[in-house]
Design a protein around this motif. Structure first.
Motif, mmCIF file in Angstrom:
data_model
loop_
_atom_site.group_PDB
_atom_site.id
_atom_site.type_symbol
_atom_site.label_atom_id
_atom_site.label_comp_id
_atom_site.label_asym_id
_atom_site.label_seq_id
_atom_site.Cartn_x
_atom_site.Cartn_y
_atom_site.Cartn_z
ATOM 1 N N LYS A 111 -83.711 104.566 -29.302
ATOM 2 C CA LYS A 111 -82.339 105.049 -29.363
ATOM 3 C C LYS A 111 -81.890 105.060 -30.823
ATOM 4 O O LYS A 111 -82.131 104.095 -31.555
ATOM 5 C CB LYS A 111 -81.396 104.148 -28.555
ATOM 6 N N CYS A 112 -81.238 106.136 -31.227
ATOM 7 C CA CYS A 112 -80.839 106.281 -32.623
ATOM 8 C C CYS A 112 -79.316 106.222 -32.751
ATOM 9 O O CYS A 112 -78.607 107.027 -32.147
ATOM 10 C CB CYS A 112 -81.371 107.591 -33.184
ATOM 11 N N ASP A 113 -78.819 105.287 -33.559
ATOM 12 C CA ASP A 113 -77.385 105.112 -33.770
ATOM 13 C C ASP A 113 -76.964 105.682 -35.114
ATOM 14 O O ASP A 113 -77.628 105.455 -36.142
ATOM 15 C CB ASP A 113 -77.021 103.625 -33.732
ATOM 16 N N ILE A 114 -75.842 106.386 -35.124
ATOM 17 C CA ILE A 114 -75.326 106.950 -36.368
ATOM 18 C C ILE A 114 -74.622 105.887 -37.198
ATOM 19 O O ILE A 114 -74.225 104.841 -36.701
ATOM 20 C CB ILE A 114 -74.349 108.110 -36.098
ATOM 21 N N LEU A 115 -74.468 106.176 -38.486
ATOM 22 C CA LEU A 115 -73.601 105.377 -39.338
ATOM 23 C C LEU A 115 -72.171 105.827 -39.097
ATOM 24 O O LEU A 115 -71.895 107.030 -39.029
ATOM 25 C CB LEU A 115 -73.946 105.577 -40.817
ATOM 26 N N ASN A 116 -71.251 104.893 -38.977
ATOM 27 C CA ASN A 116 -69.849 105.242 -38.837
ATOM 28 C C ASN A 116 -69.071 104.652 -40.009
ATOM 29 O O ASN A 116 -69.633 103.904 -40.831
ATOM 30 C CB ASN A 116 -69.305 104.762 -37.487
ATOM 31 N N PRO A 117 -67.782 104.973 -40.147
ATOM 32 C CA PRO A 117 -67.013 104.468 -41.297
ATOM 33 C C PRO A 117 -67.054 102.961 -41.454
ATOM 34 O O PRO A 117 -67.130 102.451 -42.585
ATOM 35 C CB PRO A 117 -65.589 104.964 -40.990
ATOM 36 N N GLU A 118 -67.020 102.216 -40.345
ATOM 37 C CA GLU A 118 -67.057 100.757 -40.434
ATOM 38 C C GLU A 118 -68.343 100.262 -41.080
ATOM 39 O O GLU A 118 -68.349 99.274 -41.826
ATOM 40 C CB GLU A 118 -66.915 100.140 -39.038
ATOM 41 N N ASP A 119 -69.451 100.951 -40.804
ATOM 42 C CA ASP A 119 -70.732 100.568 -41.409
ATOM 43 C C ASP A 119 -70.730 100.828 -42.913
ATOM 44 O O ASP A 119 -71.282 100.042 -43.692
ATOM 45 C CB ASP A 119 -71.879 101.335 -40.755
ATOM 46 N N ILE A 120 -70.119 101.933 -43.319
ATOM 47 C CA ILE A 120 -70.062 102.259 -44.749
ATOM 48 C C ILE A 120 -69.157 101.285 -45.485
ATOM 49 O O ILE A 120 -69.491 100.811 -46.578
ATOM 50 C CB ILE A 120 -69.587 103.709 -44.947
ATOM 51 N N TYR A 121 -67.989 100.964 -44.894
ATOM 52 C CA TYR A 121 -67.108 99.965 -45.502
ATOM 53 C C TYR A 121 -67.852 98.655 -45.727
ATOM 54 O O TYR A 121 -67.792 98.063 -46.811
ATOM 55 C CB TYR A 121 -65.910 99.686 -44.587
ATOM 56 N N LEU A 122 -68.549 98.208 -44.691
ATOM 57 C CA LEU A 122 -69.270 96.941 -44.790
ATOM 58 C C LEU A 122 -70.424 97.051 -45.782
ATOM 59 O O LEU A 122 -70.726 96.096 -46.509
ATOM 60 C CB LEU A 122 -69.794 96.524 -43.415
ATOM 61 N N GLY A 123 -71.065 98.209 -45.838
ATOM 62 C CA GLY A 123 -72.132 98.424 -46.807
ATOM 63 C C GLY A 123 -71.633 98.288 -48.234
ATOM 64 O O GLY A 123 -72.273 97.638 -49.080
ATOM 65 N N TYR A 124 -70.472 98.872 -48.515
ATOM 66 C CA TYR A 124 -69.882 98.743 -49.848
ATOM 67 C C TYR A 124 -69.544 97.283 -50.154
ATOM 68 O O TYR A 124 -69.738 96.802 -51.273
ATOM 69 C CB TYR A 124 -68.619 99.594 -49.947
ATOM 70 N N GLU A 125 -69.004 96.566 -49.173
ATOM 71 C CA GLU A 125 -68.697 95.154 -49.360
ATOM 72 C C GLU A 125 -69.955 94.346 -49.673
ATOM 73 O O GLU A 125 -69.969 93.508 -50.566
ATOM 74 C CB GLU A 125 -68.040 94.588 -48.092
ATOM 75 N N LEU A 126 -71.018 94.616 -48.908
ATOM 76 C CA LEU A 126 -72.260 93.884 -49.090
ATOM 77 C C LEU A 126 -72.879 94.185 -50.453
ATOM 78 O O LEU A 126 -73.368 93.278 -51.146
ATOM 79 C CB LEU A 126 -73.252 94.238 -47.974
ATOM 80 N N LEU A 127 -72.843 95.449 -50.863
ATOM 81 C CA LEU A 127 -73.367 95.832 -52.173
ATOM 82 C C LEU A 127 -72.573 95.151 -53.289
ATOM 83 O O LEU A 127 -73.154 94.612 -54.236
ATOM 84 C CB LEU A 127 -73.296 97.354 -52.337
ATOM 85 N N ASN A 128 -71.255 95.162 -53.161
ATOM 86 C CA ASN A 128 -70.395 94.537 -54.171
ATOM 87 C C ASN A 128 -70.690 93.048 -54.300
ATOM 88 O O ASN A 128 -70.795 92.507 -55.405
ATOM 89 C CB ASN A 128 -68.928 94.752 -53.801
ATOM 90 N N GLU A 129 -70.841 92.376 -53.172
ATOM 91 C CA GLU A 129 -71.107 90.941 -53.183
ATOM 92 C C GLU A 129 -72.510 90.633 -53.714
ATOM 93 O O GLU A 129 -72.709 89.666 -54.452
ATOM 94 C CB GLU A 129 -70.943 90.376 -51.772
#
Length: 253
Positions: A144-162
């Motif tokens: 099963k393939c799940d798309i990236l949604n805005p919440e995933d991108i927000y969290l991705g930016y947070e994780l990258l920043n940290e």
């Protein structure tokens, strides 16, 4: 409980390596699918190696099929037929567009083999055969393939920043950002991620209370479910650092 397979696990299983792991019915993110199906273009920042039309309804599918018949088999589908996400990292990293987030999930989950094969028809014989074989592998294992949604991108930016506060990214930023997006999706879903031993994975497990388990040559990271108490996570306490950096995104279609 959802289990995500990282891209390296897909390669190991496809190559027949001896992993004591049943992948039938497991999940992947759109990033894993695009990496495994050799779609991500590294040299150019505003296109993919091939573009999969994003089908919204049956009438749209018929129109795409007619369009494909009218063009030469040596020509790819226009990138405007696919969906895209534009990642803007300001001056920190080179910005780029990620194509087929939704469309690759759509062709996998709905088993639209004809549409996918039409998308890669223009490629050379050897590459076409390899990608088609990998696509069949995905379908045969009912992934099963799940798309990236805005919440995933927000969290991705947070994780990258940290992460950047304590560590340095490897030279290939795109690969690192892909890993971060996969981790962000796994965290948001409260899922288990089966992957290899990477610094990013260990870091994410620390800041999100992930439980790491070593299994043969892989690791399994179980993130807390979304309904658990996560008050100790840094995302609940710290400001949105990525906003101060000027990082943004835009989803098309």
């Amino acid at each position: 409980m959802k289990t995500y397979l990282d891209t390296n696990i897909l390669y190991y299983k496809h190559q027949g390596q001896n992993l004591n792991l049943n992948i039938k019915g497991k999940s992947i993110t759109s990033i894993n699918a695009l990496e495994f199906l050799k779609n991500i273009e590294k040299k150019h920042h505003n296109k993919a190696k091939y573009h999969i039309p994003f089908i919204t309804n049956h009438i749209h599918q018929i129109a795409i099929a007619r369009m494909h018949k009218s063009i030469k088999k040596s020509h790819p589908f226009n990138k405007r037929l696919s969906d895209s996400i534009i990642f803007d990292f300001s001056q920190d990293f080179e910005s780029y567009s990620l194509y087929n987030n939704k469309s690759v999930s759509e062709v996998i989950n709905n088993k639209r083999k004809e549409l996918f094969y039409s998308s890669i028809e223009f490629l050379g014989k050897s590459e076409n055969k390899d990608i088609k074989n990998k696509f069949k592998f995905v379908l045969e294992n009912d992934l099963k393939c799940d798309i990236l949604n805005p919440e995933d991108i927000y969290l991705g930016y947070e994780l990258l920043n940290e992460f950047l506060k304590k560590h340095t990214l490897k030279p290939d930023f795109r690969n690192c950002w892909n890993d971060i997006l996969i981790l962000a999706k796994s965290v948001n879903e409260g899922a288990k991620l089966i992957t290899s031993d990477k610094l990013l994975n260990k870091f994410a497990s620390e800041v999100y209370n992930g439980q790491i388990k070593q299994v043969d040559n892989t690791i399994e990271i179980q993130f807390p479910s979304s309904d658990e108490n996560l008050e100790n996570n840094w995302t609940k306490q710290e400001s949105k650092g990525y906003i101060n950096r000027g990082w943004q995104y835009k989803m098309n279609k």
